[in-house]
Design a protein around this motif. Structure first.
Motif, mmCIF file in Angstrom:
data_model
loop_
_atom_site.group_PDB
_atom_site.id
_atom_site.type_symbol
_atom_site.label_atom_id
_atom_site.label_comp_id
_atom_site.label_asym_id
_atom_site.label_seq_id
_atom_site.Cartn_x
_atom_site.Cartn_y
_atom_site.Cartn_z
ATOM 1 N N ARG A 146 14.699 -51.954 51.361
ATOM 2 C CA ARG A 146 14.688 -51.721 52.806
ATOM 3 C C ARG A 146 14.240 -50.303 53.145
ATOM 4 O O ARG A 146 13.438 -50.089 54.042
ATOM 5 N N THR A 147 14.748 -49.320 52.416
ATOM 6 C CA THR A 147 14.393 -47.925 52.705
ATOM 7 C C THR A 147 12.904 -47.698 52.480
ATOM 8 O O THR A 147 12.232 -47.041 53.289
ATOM 9 N N GLU A 148 12.375 -48.239 51.382
ATOM 10 C CA GLU A 148 10.949 -48.075 51.090
ATOM 11 C C GLU A 148 10.095 -48.759 52.157
ATOM 12 O O GLU A 148 9.061 -48.214 52.581
ATOM 13 N N GLN A 203 10.873 -49.265 55.326
ATOM 14 C CA GLN A 203 10.953 -48.491 56.557
ATOM 15 C C GLN A 203 10.105 -47.229 56.473
ATOM 16 O O GLN A 203 9.420 -46.863 57.442
ATOM 17 N N ASP A 204 10.139 -46.567 55.322
ATOM 18 C CA ASP A 204 9.328 -45.365 55.154
ATOM 19 C C ASP A 204 7.844 -45.700 55.212
ATOM 20 O O ASP A 204 7.063 -45.004 55.874
#
Length: 371
Positions: free
Chosen positions: A11-13, A15-16
Motif C-alpha cells: 500500500r505504501t509503495e 501511494q508513493d
C-alpha cells in the motif's frame, strides 16, 4: 523490448508511486502553463511586462491563466499510449512504440477535428475529452512527423534534421515505467522520439530526460539520476552533445547563486539537449518547486518547454504535494490529468487484475481498448 517481472506492490509503495505519477504530469503541465505566455519574449521584454523579478505567477497565454500548450497535450497521449500498450500485452501483440504512435495519431485528430467522434469507441476515453480539441502552437515537426500513418523509427526517423525539444518534453511518462530496466526506458523514449524528431541530439535528449525521470520516480537523487543517464548514453552514437550539456548543468550548480543569465547561457541555441540541461539545473538549484519553475521560465527562450521539463523532474522527485496549490487550482485539464495519472498507476501496479484471461474488467477495456 521488455520489462522486469511484476513486483509486489504494498500500500505504501502504491501511494508513493501514484503521488510521483501525479506530480510528474501535473508538474509538467504547470510548468508549461507558466512558461507558455512568455515563450516568444526576450528576458528584457519579460522584465518590462512583469517587473524586475520577471514572471512570478500564472498569466493568460493561449487563453485564461493556467492554459497549457501542445506539449502537455502530447504528454497526456504518451501516457494513454503506454497504458494501451500494457493492455495489449496480453494479446501477444506488444510493441509499445507502435501503441504510442497510435496515441499520437489520436492527438493529431484533436488538431484537425472540431471535436471527438463518439462513434469511434476504439479511441478510448482520453480522445473524447473536448478540452483537448484546441491548437496550441503545435510544433511543425510534430505535425509533419505524425501527419501520416508511417511511423518513424531509428532506421528511418521522421524529420532527420530536427533538433527541437518537443520530443523530450513529452517523454516524462516513459520514465514512470519504474518496473523497467533503465536501458529499456532510454530505448523506448528514443524510438518514440524518432517519430517526430530524427536528429540524434533530439532523440537522445528525450532518452536522457526519460531515464532521469525514471531514477527520480524510483527514489534516486537528481544528481544520481543524471549520472545514470550519462552512463547509459555513453555507448550511443551521437551522444556527445547531450552528455556535454548535462555536464554543463551539473557544473553550473557550483557557480554560485542561480540567475536568469546562467539559465540563458545553458539554453544556448535552444536545441533539445540544451533545454533539458536547463531543466536539470533549475530542478537542482531551486529552493522549492515554485522557485525552480520561475527560474526555468524567465529567460529569452522556449519557456514553455523548459517549464514543462523542470516541472516533470520536480514532480517525479517530490510528488504532487510539492507543487504550488494555487497554480494547480487554475490548471487547465487538471481533472483529466488526475484521472489519467491514477489510471496509469493502477495499470502499472495492478494490471493483471484488470485484463488477463483469468481476470477481465470490461469497464477498463472500454476505457483502454485493445483495438
Amino acid at each position: 523490448m521488455g520489462a522486469t517481472a511484476g513486483a509486489v506492490w504494498g500500500r505504501t509503495e502504491q501511494q508513493d508511486f501514484r503521488s510521483r505519477v501525479r506530480g510528474t504530469l501535473l508538474g509538467a503541465a504547470v510548468g508549461d502553463a507558466l512558461g507558455s505566455p512568455v515563450g516568444r519574449l526576450s528576458l528584457e521584454e519579460i522584465r518590462e511586462a512583469y517587473g524586475a523579478g520577471g514572471l512570478q505567477d500564472l498569466v493568460p497565454g493561449h487563453g485564461p491563466r493556467g492554459t497549457v500548450s501542445h506539449l502537455t497535450q502530447l504528454t497526456l497521449f504518451s501516457v494513454d499510449g503506454l497504458i494501451r500498450a500494457q493492455v495489449r500485452r496480453d494479446t501477444g501483440a506488444w510493441h509499445p512504440p507502435t501503441d504510442v504512435h497510435r496515441a499520437y495519431r489520436r492527438w493529431i485528430a484533436t488538431q484537425k477535428d472540431w471535436g471527438p467522434d463518439e462513434r469511434r469507441a476504439e479511441d478510448g476515453w482520453l480522445a473524447r475529452e473536448e478540452w483537448l480539441y484546441a491548437r496550441r502552437d503545435p510544433a511543425r515537426a510534430c505535425l509533419l512527423g505524425l501527419g501520416d500513418t508511417t511511423m518513424g523509427t531509428l532506421d528511418a526517423p521522421k524529420n532527420p534534421a530536427e533538433r527541437g525539444v518537443e520530443a523530450a518534453a513529452r517523454s516524462a511518462p516513459f520514465g514512470l515505467l519504474v518496473g523497467w530496466e533503465p536501458q529499456l526506458v532510454v530505448q523506448l523514449a528514443v524510438e518514440c522520439a524518432t517519430q517526430t524528431h530524427g536528429h540524434p541530439t533530439a532523440y537522445l535528449a528525450a532518452g536522457a530526460y526519460a531515464v532521469i525521470v525514471h531514477g527520480l520516480a524510483r527514489g534516486e537523487s537528481l544528481d544520481a539520476a543524471v549520472q545514470r543517464a550519462l552512463a547509459l548514453l555513453a555507448a550511443r552514437p551521437g551522444h556527445e552533445p547531450v552528455a556535454e550539456a548535462l555536464r554543463r548543468a551539473l557544473g553550473a550548480v557550483r557557480q554560485g547563486v542561480p540567475t536568469p543569465g546562467r539559465v540563458e547561457d545553458l539554453a544556448g541555441d535552444g536545441t533539445a539537449e540544451t533545454l533539458v540541461s536547463v531543466a536539470v539545473y533549475c530542478a537542482l538549484v531551486g529552493e522549492d518547486t515554485r522557485h525552480g519553475l520561475r527560474l526555468a521560465v524567465n529567460h529569452g527562450g522556449a519557456s514553455a518547454a523548459t517549464g514543462a521539463l523542470t516541472g516533470g523532474l520536480l514532480g517525479a522527485l517530490h510528488g504532487e504535494t510539492a507543487l504550488p496549490p494555487a497554480w494547480l487550482t487554475e490548471l487547465e485539464g487538471r481533472p483529466t490529468m488526475l484521472v489519467l495519472a491514477d489510471d496509469f498507476a493502477m495499470e502499472m501496479t495492478q494490471g493483471p487484475a484488470l485484463h488477463t484471461p483469468a481476470h477481465s474488467a470490461p469497464g477498463w477495456l472500454a476505457r483502454y481498448p485493445r483495438a
